[in-house]
Scaffold this motif. Sequence first.
Motif, PDB file in Angstrom:
ATOM      1  N   LYS A  56     -38.902   3.382 -40.789  1.00  0.00           N
ATOM      2  CA  LYS A  56     -37.830   3.955 -41.616  1.00  0.00           C
ATOM      3  C   LYS A  56     -36.557   4.230 -40.811  1.00  0.00           C
ATOM      4  CE  LYS A  56     -36.675   7.161 -45.176  1.00  0.00           C
ATOM      5  NZ  LYS A  56     -36.398   8.503 -45.387  1.00  0.00           N
ATOM      6  N   PRO A  57     -36.614   4.969 -39.688  1.00  0.00           N
ATOM      7  CA  PRO A  57     -35.365   5.194 -38.939  1.00  0.00           C
ATOM      8  C   PRO A  57     -34.814   3.905 -38.324  1.00  0.00           C
ATOM      9  CG  PRO A  57     -37.228   6.207 -37.793  1.00  0.00           C
ATOM     10  CD  PRO A  57     -37.732   5.730 -39.118  1.00  0.00           C
ATOM     11  N   ALA A  58     -35.693   2.991 -37.943  1.00  0.00           N
ATOM     12  CA  ALA A  58     -35.230   1.715 -37.394  1.00  0.00           C
ATOM     13  C   ALA A  58     -34.461   0.933 -38.460  1.00  0.00           C
ATOM     14  CB  ALA A  58     -36.410   0.893 -36.877  1.00  0.00           C
ATOM     15  N   MET A  59     -34.958   0.934 -39.681  1.00  0.00           N
ATOM     16  CA  MET A  59     -34.269   0.256 -40.781  1.00  0.00           C
ATOM     17  C   MET A  59     -32.917   0.912 -41.056  1.00  0.00           C
ATOM     18  SD  MET A  59     -35.851  -2.389 -42.235  1.00  0.00           S
ATOM     19  CE  MET A  59     -35.359  -2.385 -43.958  1.00  0.00           C
ATOM     20  N   GLU A  60     -32.868   2.225 -41.052  1.00  0.00           N
ATOM     21  CA  GLU A  60     -31.600   2.927 -41.290  1.00  0.00           C
ATOM     22  C   GLU A  60     -30.569   2.533 -40.238  1.00  0.00           C
ATOM     23  OE1 GLU A  60     -32.779   7.031 -41.378  1.00  0.00           O
ATOM     24  OE2 GLU A  60     -33.645   6.859 -43.392  1.00  0.00           O
ATOM     25  N   ASP A  61     -31.004   2.463 -38.973  1.00  0.00           N
ATOM     26  CA  ASP A  61     -30.099   2.055 -37.901  1.00  0.00           C
ATOM     27  C   ASP A  61     -29.665   0.599 -38.080  1.00  0.00           C
ATOM     28  OD1 ASP A  61     -30.377   4.573 -36.813  1.00  0.00           O
ATOM     29  OD2 ASP A  61     -31.656   3.924 -35.149  1.00  0.00           O
ATOM     30  N   GLY A  62     -30.604  -0.265 -38.463  1.00  0.00           N
ATOM     31  CA  GLY A  62     -30.283  -1.677 -38.668  1.00  0.00           C
ATOM     32  C   GLY A  62     -29.313  -1.889 -39.813  1.00  0.00           C
ATOM     33  N   LEU A  63     -29.515  -1.174 -40.896  1.00  0.00           N
ATOM     34  CA  LEU A  63     -28.622  -1.295 -42.051  1.00  0.00           C
ATOM     35  C   LEU A  63     -27.207  -0.830 -41.700  1.00  0.00           C
ATOM     36  CD1 LEU A  63     -31.077  -0.057 -44.803  1.00  0.00           C
ATOM     37  CD2 LEU A  63     -30.129  -2.370 -44.601  1.00  0.00           C
ATOM     38  N   ALA A  64     -27.116   0.280 -40.985  1.00  0.00           N
ATOM     39  CA  ALA A  64     -25.803   0.792 -40.583  1.00  0.00           C
ATOM     40  C   ALA A  64     -25.102  -0.204 -39.648  1.00  0.00           C
ATOM     41  CB  ALA A  64     -25.950   2.150 -39.904  1.00  0.00           C
ATOM     42  N   ALA A  65     -25.837  -0.759 -38.706  1.00  0.00           N
ATOM     43  CA  ALA A  65     -25.248  -1.714 -37.764  1.00  0.00           C
ATOM     44  C   ALA A  65     -24.765  -2.969 -38.482  1.00  0.00           C
ATOM     45  CB  ALA A  65     -26.261  -2.083 -36.684  1.00  0.00           C
ATOM     46  N   ALA A  66     -25.547  -3.460 -39.420  1.00  0.00           N
ATOM     47  CA  ALA A  66     -25.149  -4.658 -40.163  1.00  0.00           C
ATOM     48  C   ALA A  66     -23.885  -4.413 -40.972  1.00  0.00           C
ATOM     49  CB  ALA A  66     -26.285  -5.110 -41.076  1.00  0.00           C
ATOM     50  N   GLU A  67     -23.829  -3.277 -41.644  1.00  0.00           N
ATOM     51  CA  GLU A  67     -22.656  -2.953 -42.467  1.00  0.00           C
ATOM     52  C   GLU A  67     -21.414  -2.700 -41.616  1.00  0.00           C
ATOM     53  OE1 GLU A  67     -22.063  -3.125 -45.650  1.00  0.00           O
ATOM     54  OE2 GLU A  67     -24.081  -3.346 -46.449  1.00  0.00           O
ATOM     55  N   ASN A  68     -21.614  -2.220 -40.388  1.00  0.00           N
ATOM     56  CA  ASN A  68     -20.479  -1.922 -39.508  1.00  0.00           C
ATOM     57  C   ASN A  68     -20.032  -3.113 -38.674  1.00  0.00           C
ATOM     58  OD1 ASN A  68     -20.167   0.762 -40.324  1.00  0.00           O
ATOM     59  ND2 ASN A  68     -21.788   1.426 -38.949  1.00  0.00           N
ATOM     60  N   THR A  69     -20.672  -4.251 -38.833  1.00  0.00           N
ATOM     61  CA  THR A  69     -20.273  -5.473 -38.147  1.00  0.00           C
ATOM     62  C   THR A  69     -19.151  -6.125 -38.946  1.00  0.00           C
ATOM     63  OG1 THR A  69     -22.520  -5.794 -37.318  1.00  0.00           O
ATOM     64  CG2 THR A  69     -21.082  -7.714 -37.314  1.00  0.00           C
ATOM     65  N   PHE A  70     -18.105  -6.553 -38.270  1.00  0.00           N
ATOM     66  CA  PHE A  70     -16.972  -7.166 -38.957  1.00  0.00           C
ATOM     67  C   PHE A  70     -17.459  -8.321 -39.839  1.00  0.00           C
ATOM     68  CE2 PHE A  70     -13.565 -10.305 -39.268  1.00  0.00           C
ATOM     69  CZ  PHE A  70     -12.585  -9.532 -39.860  1.00  0.00           C
ATOM     70  N   GLY A  71     -17.153  -8.240 -41.110  1.00  0.00           N
ATOM     71  CA  GLY A  71     -17.561  -9.275 -42.062  1.00  0.00           C
ATOM     72  C   GLY A  71     -19.005  -9.160 -42.500  1.00  0.00           C
ATOM     73  N   GLY A  72     -19.745  -8.192 -41.955  1.00  0.00           N
ATOM     74  CA  GLY A  72     -21.160  -8.045 -42.266  1.00  0.00           C
ATOM     75  C   GLY A  72     -21.393  -7.482 -43.654  1.00  0.00           C
ATOM     76  N   LYS A  73     -22.411  -7.994 -44.290  1.00  0.00           N
ATOM     77  CA  LYS A  73     -22.776  -7.491 -45.610  1.00  0.00           C
ATOM     78  C   LYS A  73     -24.288  -7.578 -45.766  1.00  0.00           C
ATOM     79  CE  LYS A  73     -22.049  -8.022 -50.519  1.00  0.00           C
ATOM     80  NZ  LYS A  73     -21.398  -8.728 -51.596  1.00  0.00           N
ATOM     81  N   VAL A  74     -24.911  -6.447 -46.077  1.00  0.00           N
ATOM     82  CA  VAL A  74     -26.344  -6.435 -46.347  1.00  0.00           C
ATOM     83  C   VAL A  74     -26.547  -6.946 -47.770  1.00  0.00           C
ATOM     84  CG1 VAL A  74     -28.396  -4.986 -46.628  1.00  0.00           C
ATOM     85  CG2 VAL A  74     -26.807  -4.549 -44.738  1.00  0.00           C
ATOM     86  N   MET A  75     -27.344  -7.993 -47.898  1.00  0.00           N
ATOM     87  CA  MET A  75     -27.607  -8.567 -49.218  1.00  0.00           C
ATOM     88  C   MET A  75     -28.785  -7.870 -49.881  1.00  0.00           C
ATOM     89  SD  MET A  75     -25.110 -10.570 -49.158  1.00  0.00           S
ATOM     90  CE  MET A  75     -25.297 -11.453 -50.686  1.00  0.00           C
ATOM     91  N   THR A  76     -29.815  -7.582 -49.087  1.00  0.00           N
ATOM     92  CA  THR A  76     -30.984  -6.880 -49.606  1.00  0.00           C
ATOM     93  C   THR A  76     -31.783  -6.316 -48.444  1.00  0.00           C
ATOM     94  OG1 THR A  76     -32.863  -7.052 -51.138  1.00  0.00           O
ATOM     95  CG2 THR A  76     -32.498  -8.913 -49.674  1.00  0.00           C
ATOM     96  N   HIS A  77     -32.619  -5.347 -48.739  1.00  0.00           N
ATOM     97  CA  HIS A  77     -33.501  -4.762 -47.728  1.00  0.00           C
ATOM     98  C   HIS A  77     -34.668  -4.094 -48.438  1.00  0.00           C
ATOM     99  CE1 HIS A  77     -32.210  -0.548 -48.423  1.00  0.00           C
ATOM    100  NE2 HIS A  77     -31.073  -1.124 -48.755  1.00  0.00           N
ATOM    101  N   TYR A  78     -35.771  -3.943 -47.693  1.00  0.00           N
ATOM    102  CA  TYR A  78     -36.957  -3.353 -48.308  1.00  0.00           C
ATOM    103  C   TYR A  78     -37.931  -2.921 -47.230  1.00  0.00           C
ATOM    104  CZ  TYR A  78     -40.500  -2.615 -51.874  1.00  0.00           C
ATOM    105  OH  TYR A  78     -41.418  -2.049 -52.717  1.00  0.00           O
ATOM    106  N   ILE A  79     -38.672  -1.862 -47.509  1.00  0.00           N
ATOM    107  CA  ILE A  79     -39.762  -1.403 -46.635  1.00  0.00           C
ATOM    108  C   ILE A  79     -41.049  -1.433 -47.432  1.00  0.00           C
ATOM    109  CG2 ILE A  79     -40.733   0.539 -45.346  1.00  0.00           C
ATOM    110  CD1 ILE A  79     -37.880   1.477 -44.779  1.00  0.00           C
ATOM    111  N   VAL A  80     -42.093  -2.018 -46.835  1.00  0.00           N
ATOM    112  CA  VAL A  80     -43.421  -2.027 -47.442  1.00  0.00           C
ATOM    113  C   VAL A  80     -44.332  -1.190 -46.553  1.00  0.00           C
ATOM    114  CG1 VAL A  80     -45.389  -3.428 -48.164  1.00  0.00           C
ATOM    115  CG2 VAL A  80     -43.072  -4.349 -48.349  1.00  0.00           C
ATOM    116  N   PRO A  81     -44.689   0.025 -46.979  1.00  0.00           N
ATOM    117  CA  PRO A  81     -45.605   0.825 -46.177  1.00  0.00           C
ATOM    118  C   PRO A  81     -47.041   0.324 -46.336  1.00  0.00           C
ATOM    119  CG  PRO A  81     -44.867   2.065 -48.089  1.00  0.00           C
ATOM    120  CD  PRO A  81     -44.182   0.734 -48.132  1.00  0.00           C
ATOM    121  N   ASN A  82     -47.714   0.178 -45.207  1.00  0.00           N
ATOM    122  CA  ASN A  82     -49.131  -0.179 -45.197  1.00  0.00           C
ATOM    123  C   ASN A  82     -49.458  -1.391 -46.084  1.00  0.00           C
ATOM    124  OD1 ASN A  82     -51.699   0.218 -44.224  1.00  0.00           O
ATOM    125  ND2 ASN A  82     -52.289   1.539 -45.926  1.00  0.00           N
ATOM    126  N   PRO A  83     -48.904  -2.574 -45.745  1.00  0.00           N
ATOM    127  CA  PRO A  83     -49.186  -3.756 -46.568  1.00  0.00           C
ATOM    128  C   PRO A  83     -50.669  -4.133 -46.500  1.00  0.00           C
ATOM    129  CG  PRO A  83     -48.088  -4.392 -44.548  1.00  0.00           C
ATOM    130  CD  PRO A  83     -48.097  -2.895 -44.586  1.00  0.00           C
TER     131      PRO A  83
END
Length: 104
Positions: A56-83
Motif C-alpha cells: 500500500k505505501p509503495a503504491m502510494e509513492d509510485g502513484l505520486a511519482a508517476a503523476e509528478n513526472t513531466f507529462g506523466g499520467k496514471v491510467m489505472t492502478h489496483y491492489i489485490v490483497p492476498n491473491p
Amino acid sequence: MPQQEAVGVIQTLGFPSILAAADAMVKGGRVTIVFFDKAESGQFMVVIRGGISEVKPAMEDGLAAAENTFGGKVMTHYIVPNPPDNIVAVLPIEYSDKVAEFRS
C-alpha cells in the motif's frame, strides 16, 4: 503462518512515468517488481508484490511519482490483497528466478 502478500499494478502513459513509479515503489516499501511490459497506445505497466502492509505505501509513492513526472499520467492502478493461488499460477505475477535476488 506465512505473511499474506499483495499485488500492486500501475499503468501509466509514457515510459518516464512508469520508470519513476517503479523506482519510488521499490524505495517506498519492501516490495519486488515481478512484471513489467508495454500495455497499449504508449502505455506501460509495472507489477509489484510484497507484504500487504508494504504494498500500500509503495503504491502510494509510485502513484505520486508517476503523476509528478513531466507529462506523466496514471491510467489505472489496483491492489489485490492476498491473491488466490490460481490467479498467481495463471497471471504473470509469480516471483521468478529472474527477480529472486531482489526479493525483499
